[in-house]
Design an enzyme around this catalytic site. Structure first.
Site, PDB file in Angstrom:
ATOM      1  CD  GLU A 207      -1.185  -0.033   3.707  1.00  0.00           C
ATOM      2  OE1 GLU A 207      -1.381  -1.099   4.300  1.00  0.00           O
ATOM      3  OE2 GLU A 207      -1.717   1.023   4.027  1.00  0.00           O
TER       4      GLU A 207
ATOM      5  CB  CYS B 156      -2.636  -4.471   6.298  1.00  0.00           C
ATOM      6  SG  CYS B 156      -1.975  -2.996   7.044  1.00  0.00           S
TER       7      CYS B 156
ATOM      8  CG  HIS C  74      -2.902  -6.787  10.192  1.00  0.00           C
ATOM      9  ND1 HIS C  74      -1.636  -6.592   9.671  1.00  0.00           N
ATOM     10  CD2 HIS C  74      -3.398  -5.537  10.432  1.00  0.00           C
ATOM     11  CE1 HIS C  74      -1.388  -5.296   9.602  1.00  0.00           C
ATOM     12  NE2 HIS C  74      -2.442  -4.634  10.065  1.00  0.00           N
TER      13      HIS C  74
HETATM   14  P1  HMG Z   1      -3.485   5.860  21.888  1.00  0.00           P
HETATM   15  O1  HMG Z   1      -4.763   6.583  22.078  1.00  0.00           O
HETATM   16  O2  HMG Z   1      -2.245   6.666  21.917  1.00  0.00           O
HETATM   17  O3  HMG Z   1      -3.266   4.733  22.978  1.00  0.00           O
HETATM   18  O4  HMG Z   1      -3.576   5.094  20.491  1.00  0.00           O
HETATM   19  P2  HMG Z   1      -4.300   4.186  24.072  1.00  0.00           P
HETATM   20  O5  HMG Z   1      -4.624   5.236  25.043  1.00  0.00           O
HETATM   21  O6  HMG Z   1      -5.430   3.468  23.406  1.00  0.00           O
HETATM   22  O7  HMG Z   1      -3.339   3.144  24.799  1.00  0.00           O
HETATM   23  C1  HMG Z   1      -2.885   1.995  24.132  1.00  0.00           C
HETATM   24  C2  HMG Z   1      -2.822   0.857  25.146  1.00  0.00           C
HETATM   25  O8  HMG Z   1      -1.798   1.150  26.111  1.00  0.00           O
HETATM   26  C3  HMG Z   1      -4.113   0.674  25.946  1.00  0.00           C
HETATM   27  O9  HMG Z   1      -4.261  -0.722  26.133  1.00  0.00           O
HETATM   28  C4  HMG Z   1      -3.815   1.369  27.270  1.00  0.00           C
HETATM   29  O10 HMG Z   1      -4.580   0.878  28.354  1.00  0.00           O
HETATM   30  C5  HMG Z   1      -2.340   1.010  27.411  1.00  0.00           C
HETATM   31  P3  HMG Z   1      -5.702  -1.433  25.896  1.00  0.00           P
HETATM   32  O11 HMG Z   1      -6.647  -0.772  26.831  1.00  0.00           O
HETATM   33  O12 HMG Z   1      -6.067  -1.137  24.442  1.00  0.00           O
HETATM   34  O13 HMG Z   1      -5.457  -2.842  26.156  1.00  0.00           O
HETATM   35  N1  HMG Z   1      -1.580   1.904  28.319  1.00  0.00           N
HETATM   36  C6  HMG Z   1      -0.678   1.483  29.203  1.00  0.00           C
HETATM   37  N2  HMG Z   1      -0.261   0.227  29.508  1.00  0.00           N
HETATM   38  C7  HMG Z   1       0.715   0.118  30.485  1.00  0.00           C
HETATM   39  N3  HMG Z   1       1.253   1.195  31.132  1.00  0.00           N
HETATM   40  C8  HMG Z   1       0.861   2.442  30.824  1.00  0.00           C
HETATM   41  C9  HMG Z   1      -0.153   2.641  29.830  1.00  0.00           C
HETATM   42  N4  HMG Z   1      -0.772   3.718  29.291  1.00  0.00           N
HETATM   43  C10 HMG Z   1      -1.644   3.253  28.361  1.00  0.00           C
HETATM   44  N5  HMG Z   1       1.422   3.496  31.464  1.00  0.00           N
HETATM   45  C11 HMG Z   1      -3.497   3.535  18.714  1.00  0.00           C
HETATM   46  C12 HMG Z   1      -3.186   3.784  20.189  1.00  0.00           C
HETATM   47  C13 HMG Z   1      -3.123   2.105  18.364  1.00  0.00           C
HETATM   48  C14 HMG Z   1      -4.989   3.755  18.463  1.00  0.00           C
HETATM   49  C15 HMG Z   1      -2.664   4.543  17.846  1.00  0.00           C
HETATM   50  O14 HMG Z   1      -1.289   4.289  18.017  1.00  0.00           O
HETATM   51  C16 HMG Z   1      -3.004   4.521  16.376  1.00  0.00           C
HETATM   52  O15 HMG Z   1      -3.897   5.239  15.922  1.00  0.00           O
HETATM   53  N6  HMG Z   1      -2.291   3.666  15.537  1.00  0.00           N
HETATM   54  C17 HMG Z   1      -2.548   3.559  14.109  1.00  0.00           C
HETATM   55  C18 HMG Z   1      -3.828   2.798  13.776  1.00  0.00           C
HETATM   56  C19 HMG Z   1      -3.718   1.297  14.090  1.00  0.00           C
HETATM   57  O16 HMG Z   1      -2.651   0.738  14.271  1.00  0.00           O
HETATM   58  N7  HMG Z   1      -4.883   0.608  14.111  1.00  0.00           N
HETATM   59  C20 HMG Z   1      -4.935  -0.819  14.371  1.00  0.00           C
HETATM   60  C21 HMG Z   1      -6.166  -1.489  13.769  1.00  0.00           C
HETATM   61  S1  HMG Z   1      -6.368  -1.102  12.020  1.00  0.00           S
HETATM   62  C22 HMG Z   1      -5.121  -2.041  11.243  1.00  0.00           C
HETATM   63  O17 HMG Z   1      -4.556  -2.901  11.840  1.00  0.00           O
HETATM   64  C23 HMG Z   1      -4.788  -1.709   9.831  1.00  0.00           C
HETATM   65  C24 HMG Z   1      -3.458  -0.973   9.640  1.00  0.00           C
HETATM   66  O18 HMG Z   1      -2.382  -1.858   9.816  1.00  0.00           O
HETATM   67  C25 HMG Z   1      -3.407  -0.287   8.286  1.00  0.00           C
HETATM   68  C26 HMG Z   1      -3.721  -1.092   7.034  1.00  0.00           C
HETATM   69  O19 HMG Z   1      -4.595  -1.943   6.952  1.00  0.00           O
HETATM   70  O20 HMG Z   1      -3.098  -0.763   6.020  1.00  0.00           O
HETATM   71  C27 HMG Z   1      -3.292   0.131  10.653  1.00  0.00           C
END
Ligand code: HMG
Length: 413
Positions: free
Chosen positions: A84, A116, A245
């Site tokens: 992609e 992906c 994935h």
């Molecule tokens: P965010 O808002 O910065 O993070 O975004 P958060 O607040 O959701 O925290 C992440 C996790 O860390 C949570 O765990 C928190 O609790 C934990 P969960 O509740 O989900 O189990 N956390 C902690 N743990 C331990 N100690 C601490 C602490 N603080 C927080 N101190 C997000 C995270 C992944 C959303 C962001 O990085 C993002 O937007 N990433 C890009 C999009 C993405 O990867 N999406 C995944 C699904 S879509 C997909 O897979 C397709 C893709 O590969 C693209 C394609 O298809 O081409 C992306």
């Protein structure tokens, strides 16, 4: 006559030669390192220099797969590059790979794109080509290659990465036999993650994208369940390993939970401690042990699922030969596929050939200033007639690298 056994015969990974440690990135962003390391499950993130683009990564991975498994390039009758993050609106990455790997002029080649899902789309197209009998004994080379970029100081920044996984598909494969009968597909138009034509960086509605991914898992699972033989073949208890994935390691844990919910036909809340313990134990047994490479490389989009599979195959022993596994591929936008496969007899003998650990351990650790400088430099290198790019500026080793664009044509050397 169509062959009965089709699947993965060879495999290799190639990634960027630099990385940033997730604790360093967290400190620089004023975030608790535990958020990236435990919360997302990432220990390091591959950082591509301007000379390492999708083409150079794909060429290196393809070459490693052919060399490590002793495959003559003239045996390849189909080449697919799933990506992609291609480098041209028209010309496919596959043509550069075709030239550099010296494949036959009668090899068909093309690029597949669905975020992906592109690598898995290439895999299923290649499997169908072989299973139909049209391959006539030839093999297919599929390369899943990408650079995941969200930009500095964005929520997606800790989920970047880059790399390419190449795999050769053939009759009577040495590593993995793909189940030709049980599979599931799912498509739905959603704006969870996209990259407009004018942007080098992806846009994501991060939390929504996680929900879209999980719904697509349930959708493709239920399509697979409709196939004859699925009731006996699909239970998680049948699988030695389950692959998903992996945009970041924690996502595989969420995916395994949803996989269980699909099978149970109901949601499982954290308060249901008995079932939670069973699902967590299943994760530790079937998913967790094969996520180390993903945690060290980061998201490589089309190749992420296959990086986890490689982690498993490098550890396979004779007792695992013949065991069933499941594979879930997700592409934002969105599309998904669920596939089943079986470890080939004799696969245990090939683990060391596909193990990329030595190359990963050789990577150069960047400090934050260099990571940011490399990221900024990467924003402008696709323009025409800019300065020639020199791999030694970033201490890269020997290989084929992007050297800049001259007269509107990309240069590799
Ligand atoms: P965010 O808002 O910065 O993070 O975004 P958060 O607040 O959701 O925290 C992440 C996790 O860390 C949570 O765990 C928190 O609790 C934990 P969960 O509740 O989900 O189990 N956390 C902690 N743990 C331990 N100690 C601490 C602490 N603080 C927080 N101190 C997000 C995270 C992944 C959303 C962001 O990085 C993002 O937007 N990433 C890009 C999009 C993405 O990867 N999406 C995944 C699904 S879509 C997909 O897979 C397709 C893709 O590969 C693209 C394609 O298809 O081409 C992306």
């Amino acid at each position: 006559m169509s062959p009965k056994s089709v699947g993965i015969d060879a495999m290799a990974f190639h990634g960027p030669e630099c990385f940033i440690d997730m604790a360093d990135l967290a400190v620089a962003r004023g975030v608790e390192p535990a958020k990236y390391i435990k919360g997302l499950g990432q220990t390091a993130m591959a950082v591509p220099t301007p000379c390492e683009d999708t083409v150079s990564l794909a060429i290196a991975a393809g070459r490693k797969a052919l060399d490590a498994f002793g495959i003559d390039p003239t045996q390849i009758g189909t080449l697919v590059v799933g990506t992609e993050t291609g480098v041209d609106h028209s010309k496919p990455v596959a043509t550069y790979v075709h030239e550099h790997l010296k494949l036959s002029s009668n090899c068909r080649s093309f690029e597949t794109k669905h975020a992906c899902l592109g690598g898995t789309a290439g895999l299923t197209a290649a499997v169908d080509w072989i299973a139909s009998g049209r391959a006539r004994g030839r093999k297919a080379l599929v390369v899943a290659a990408d650079i995941a970029r969200y930009g500095l100081n964005t929520p997606g920044e800790p989920t970047q990465g880059a790399g390419a996984v190449a795999f050769v598909l053939s009759e009577n494969p040495r590593l993995l036999e793909v189940d030709l009968d049980i599979y599931g597909d799912y498509t739905r138009q959603v704006m969870d993650f996209w990259r407009p034509l004018y942007s080098k960086y992806a846009f994501a509605d991060g939390h929504y994208s996680i929900n879209c991914y999980l719904d697509a898992l349930a959708g493709s699972w239920s399509d697979a369940m409709g196939k004859p033989g699925a009731a006996a073949g699909m239970p998680i208890g049948n699988f030695d390993a389950c692959f998903y994935h992996v945009p970041f390691v924690k996502m595989a844990q969420k995916a395994h939970h949803r996989h269980w919910e699909a099978e149970l036909g109901r949601a499982v809340a954290k308060e249901d401690t008995g079932l939670m313990a069973k699902i967590n134990a299943s994760f530790e047994q079937r998913v967790g042990p094969w996520l180390r490479l993903n945690s060290e490389v980061g998201n490589i989009y089309t190749g992420s699922l296959f990086l986890a599979l490689m982690d498993y195959l490098r550890q396979v022993d004779a007792a695992r030969e013949g065991k069933a596994i499941s594979l879930f591929a997700y592409g934002s936008g969105c599309g998904a596929s669920m596939l089943l496969a079986k470890v080939a007899q004799g696969a245990a003998g090939f683990g060391t050939r596909l193990d990329p650990q030595a190359d990963i351990d050789r990577r150069r650790r960047l400090d934050l200033a260099e990571y940011e400088a490399i990221t900024r430099a990467g924003e402008s290198v696709d323009g025409n007639d800019g300065p020639e790019l020199d791999p030694s500026s970033w201490k890269l080793g020997a290989g084929v690298y992007y050297r800049g664009t001259r007269n509107h044509m990309r240069q590799y050397g």
